[in-house]
Design a protein around this motif. Structure first.
Motif, PDB file in Angstrom:
ATOM      1  N   ARG A   1       2.767  -6.091 -10.473  1.00 35.97           N
ATOM      2  CA  ARG A   1       1.879  -6.174  -9.316  1.00 35.97           C
ATOM      3  C   ARG A   1       0.539  -5.492  -9.564  1.00 35.97           C
ATOM      4  O   ARG A   1      -0.426  -5.708  -8.829  1.00 35.97           O
ATOM      5  CB  ARG A   1       2.562  -5.545  -8.097  1.00 35.97           C
ATOM      6  CG  ARG A   1       3.829  -6.271  -7.683  1.00 35.97           C
ATOM      7  CD  ARG A   1       4.396  -5.731  -6.403  1.00 35.97           C
ATOM      8  NE  ARG A   1       3.472  -5.939  -5.291  1.00 35.97           N
ATOM      9  CZ  ARG A   1       3.717  -5.535  -4.047  1.00 35.97           C
ATOM     10  NH1 ARG A   1       4.843  -4.900  -3.763  1.00 35.97           N
ATOM     11  NH2 ARG A   1       2.832  -5.749  -3.085  1.00 35.97           N
TER      12      ARG A   1
ATOM     13  N   SER B   1      -0.710  -2.622  -9.003  1.00 34.61           N
ATOM     14  CA  SER B   1      -1.268  -1.764  -7.964  1.00 34.61           C
ATOM     15  C   SER B   1      -0.793  -0.339  -8.182  1.00 34.61           C
ATOM     16  O   SER B   1       0.289  -0.110  -8.725  1.00 34.61           O
ATOM     17  CB  SER B   1      -0.859  -2.246  -6.571  1.00 34.61           C
ATOM     18  OG  SER B   1       0.487  -1.917  -6.285  1.00 34.61           O
TER      19      SER B   1
ATOM     20  N   ASN C   1      -4.098   3.977 -13.103  1.00 33.81           N
ATOM     21  CA  ASN C   1      -4.189   2.636 -12.527  1.00 33.81           C
ATOM     22  C   ASN C   1      -5.048   1.734 -13.398  1.00 33.81           C
ATOM     23  O   ASN C   1      -5.609   0.748 -12.921  1.00 33.81           O
ATOM     24  CB  ASN C   1      -4.759   2.709 -11.096  1.00 33.81           C
ATOM     25  CG  ASN C   1      -4.509   1.426 -10.317  1.00 33.81           C
ATOM     26  OD1 ASN C   1      -3.467   0.796 -10.484  1.00 33.81           O
ATOM     27  ND2 ASN C   1      -5.468   1.020  -9.488  1.00 33.81           N
TER      28      ASN C   1
END
Length: 225
Positions: A53, A55, A114
């Motif tokens: 994903r 995120s 991230n």
């Protein structure tokens, strides 16, 4: 006791059990936990889904699940089952618990980056580890109940958990690394003495996946500490 006495000891003198006793531990913990280890299977499949994903929240949750796997396998298998017949294993069990706590601290202290990550390669390596390594104990023992699942068996947990290196910032990565190496050397020595040749592939896979974790990691310029 003089130096010559110490030199007369071999590694076999510190392993006071045979391969059947060791492999039986996998059977026992699976029988005792049934059917709760199915949650470990779901968790192992869910982690690469979270990574895909891309995120920060999903990535932190994935690392948090890895943290739980370290703690459960360390306290459950190493302290609870292996430790009573091999005292260094109990020490490693508590080290696994500490490793899990380290991952949890990374989740809440900015230790999970991230930056861009090749999620497909991560997922492939992860699934090879969590789907392939559990069967090695079955081959050595001849019993399907001996399956060494991620989150329960320490070898599989450490091997797949090595890929967490790809998700952590540089400082946290090097805090996380030592136990992976020490556990690989310890388990390889034990498995060599026991002549459980198929299971010996697990520490080899762990060290290989350590390298893969660094390979998948963003470059320092991309991953702020």
């Amino acid at each position: 006791m003089n130096g010559a006495d110490w030199l007369s000891y071999s590694l076999q003198d510190f392993v006071m059990f045979g391969p059947q006793v060791f492999l039986r531990l996998f059977v026992r913990i699976n029988q005792d936990l049934w059917p709760w280890q199915l949650l470990a299977v779901v968790m192992a499949i869910f982690i690469p889904v979270l990574i895909s994903r891309q995120s920060r929240a999903a990535r932190r949750l994935a690392v948090g699940l890895m943290s739980l796997a370290w703690i459960v396998s360390g306290y459950g298998f190493l302290v609870g089952y292996f430790g009573p017949i091999n005292w260094p294993a109990a020490w490693f069990g508590w080290a696994f618990v500490a490793q899990g706590a380290l991952l949890a601290a990374a989740v809440f202290s900015g230790g999970v980056h991230n930056s861009g990550l090749p999620a497909g390669r991560f997922a492939l390596l992860w699934l090879i580890a969590v789907c392939g390594l559990p069967w090695l104990a079955i081959v050595d023992s001849g019993q399907w109940e001996a399956v060494a699942l991620f989150g329960i068996a320490p070898g599989t947990t450490a091997a797949a958990g090595a890929l967490a290196l790809a998700l952590m910032t540089r400082t946290w990565r090097f805090l996380y690394l030592p136990l992976l190496v020490l556990w690989s050397l310890f388990s390889a020595a034990i498995l060599w003495v026991l002549q459980t040749w198929w299971l010996l592939l697990t520490p080899v896979a762990t060290l290989t996946l350590v390298g893969a974790g660094f390979w998948l990691s963003p470059r320092p310029a991309q991953s702020p500490d």
